[in-house]
Design an enzyme around this catalytic site. Sequence first.
Site, PDB file in Angstrom:
ATOM      1  N   TYR A 133     -15.204  12.244   6.535  1.00 66.00           N
ATOM      2  CA  TYR A 133     -14.716  13.447   5.210  1.00 66.00           C
ATOM      3  C   TYR A 133     -13.470  13.862   5.340  1.00 66.00           C
ATOM      4  CZ  TYR A 133     -19.834  13.364   4.845  1.00 66.00           C
ATOM      5  OH  TYR A 133     -21.065  13.196   4.748  1.00 66.00           O
ATOM      6  N   HIS A 141     -11.877  20.454  15.232  1.00 67.90           N
ATOM      7  CA  HIS A 141     -13.236  20.876  15.890  1.00 67.90           C
ATOM      8  C   HIS A 141     -13.183  19.851  17.276  1.00 67.90           C
ATOM      9  CE1 HIS A 141     -13.372  17.413  13.052  1.00 67.90           C
ATOM     10  NE2 HIS A 141     -14.604  17.146  13.438  1.00 67.90           N
ATOM     11  N   ARG A 142     -13.015  18.856  16.933  1.00 68.77           N
ATOM     12  CA  ARG A 142     -12.980  17.956  18.219  1.00 68.77           C
ATOM     13  C   ARG A 142     -12.052  18.195  19.388  1.00 68.77           C
ATOM     14  NH1 ARG A 142     -13.107  13.770  15.492  1.00 68.77           N
ATOM     15  NH2 ARG A 142     -15.435  14.114  15.276  1.00 68.77           N
ATOM     16  N   LYS A 153     -13.490   8.203  15.944  1.00 72.67           N
ATOM     17  CA  LYS A 153     -13.916   9.459  16.895  1.00 72.67           C
ATOM     18  C   LYS A 153     -13.260   8.575  18.303  1.00 72.67           C
ATOM     19  CE  LYS A 153     -18.223  11.286  16.415  1.00 72.67           C
ATOM     20  NZ  LYS A 153     -19.536  11.424  16.913  1.00 72.67           N
ATOM     21  N   ASP A 212     -21.975  14.978  18.984  1.00 74.86           N
ATOM     22  CA  ASP A 212     -22.590  15.030  17.760  1.00 74.86           C
ATOM     23  C   ASP A 212     -21.690  16.049  16.985  1.00 74.86           C
ATOM     24  OD1 ASP A 212     -24.208  13.899  16.019  1.00 74.86           O
ATOM     25  OD2 ASP A 212     -25.534  15.544  16.005  1.00 74.86           O
ATOM     26  N   PHE A 221     -10.593   9.804   9.317  1.00 71.25           N
ATOM     27  CA  PHE A 221     -11.861   9.232   9.141  1.00 71.25           C
ATOM     28  C   PHE A 221     -12.681  10.021   8.329  1.00 71.25           C
ATOM     29  CE2 PHE A 221     -15.166  10.460  12.440  1.00 71.25           C
ATOM     30  CZ  PHE A 221     -14.337  11.191  13.158  1.00 71.25           C
ATOM     31  N   LYS A 238      -3.793  16.530  13.710  1.00 67.64           N
ATOM     32  CA  LYS A 238      -5.334  16.984  13.415  1.00 67.64           C
ATOM     33  C   LYS A 238      -6.040  17.390  14.831  1.00 67.64           C
ATOM     34  CE  LYS A 238      -9.884  14.630  12.455  1.00 67.64           C
ATOM     35  NZ  LYS A 238     -10.514  13.256  12.019  1.00 67.64           N
ATOM     36  N   THR A 293     -19.617   4.608  18.727  1.00 68.41           N
ATOM     37  CA  THR A 293     -19.386   3.369  18.183  1.00 68.41           C
ATOM     38  C   THR A 293     -18.448   3.553  16.986  1.00 68.41           C
ATOM     39  OG1 THR A 293     -21.533   3.513  16.760  1.00 68.41           O
ATOM     40  CG2 THR A 293     -21.458   2.139  18.679  1.00 68.41           C
TER      41      THR A 293
END
Length: 208
Positions: free
Chosen positions: A164, A190-191, A15, A72, A162, A185, A11
């Site tokens: 941090y 990481h994503r 992300k 996560d 978004f 980015k 949500t």
Amino acid sequence: MQIDKVLIATTNKGKLKEFKQLLSNIGIEVLSLEDMKEKIDVEENKKTFLENAIKKAKEYAKFYKIPVIAEDAGLEVEELGRYPGVYSARFYDIEFGGKEPVKDNKDKANINKLLRLLEGKENRKARFVSVIVFYNPEDFGIWAEGYCKGKIAKKPVGEGGFGYDPIFIPEGYKKTMAQLTSEEKNKISHRGKAVRKLISILKKIITA
Ligand code: IMP
């Protein structure tokens, strides 16, 4: 095996935007929780990124009966013994280091708390972690992880991204993650790394 749809179980708007960009050219329709009429709540109450991601992927996939990608993610700060870690989204509200009042929004409260806990500290090393699970209720599940190393800035800078991002300076950069374009980015995040690993595993399974 054929996969034509996948539900991104988040949500978090920041992300979701990144997932949609990262999955834009794999030829699979990407749905989000906003596209689903019936809503369910899945609590993230586990102690590791992987357990939380597995829990979300399985519960949403079983309920909606379509393949799901759940993530996560969080920020691990060396000086704080890897906190906020799995508590990154609600760091402001946990006892560790004292609760932080929410004045503007939760992201800003999280940032204020982190900067307060690192005041006067030399070691500002940190890394973002992303653990992604793909779960197909009729077939199988796979997972992948990605890391982005960096350090915590002295104050928030930048408007992009978004969470941090305004206080995270990626290794080799002189600006914060929030000052990068979304393409920049996604290349180092990481994503981005976790999604690219997941796609390469999925491609092997789909074409096998
Ligand atoms: P999750 O929804 O439990 O995975 O919580 C992730 C939390 O970690 C977010 O609310 C952010 O505070 C933080 N986070 C995760 N990924 C990022 C990112 O790419 N940039 C900045 N903060 C992030």
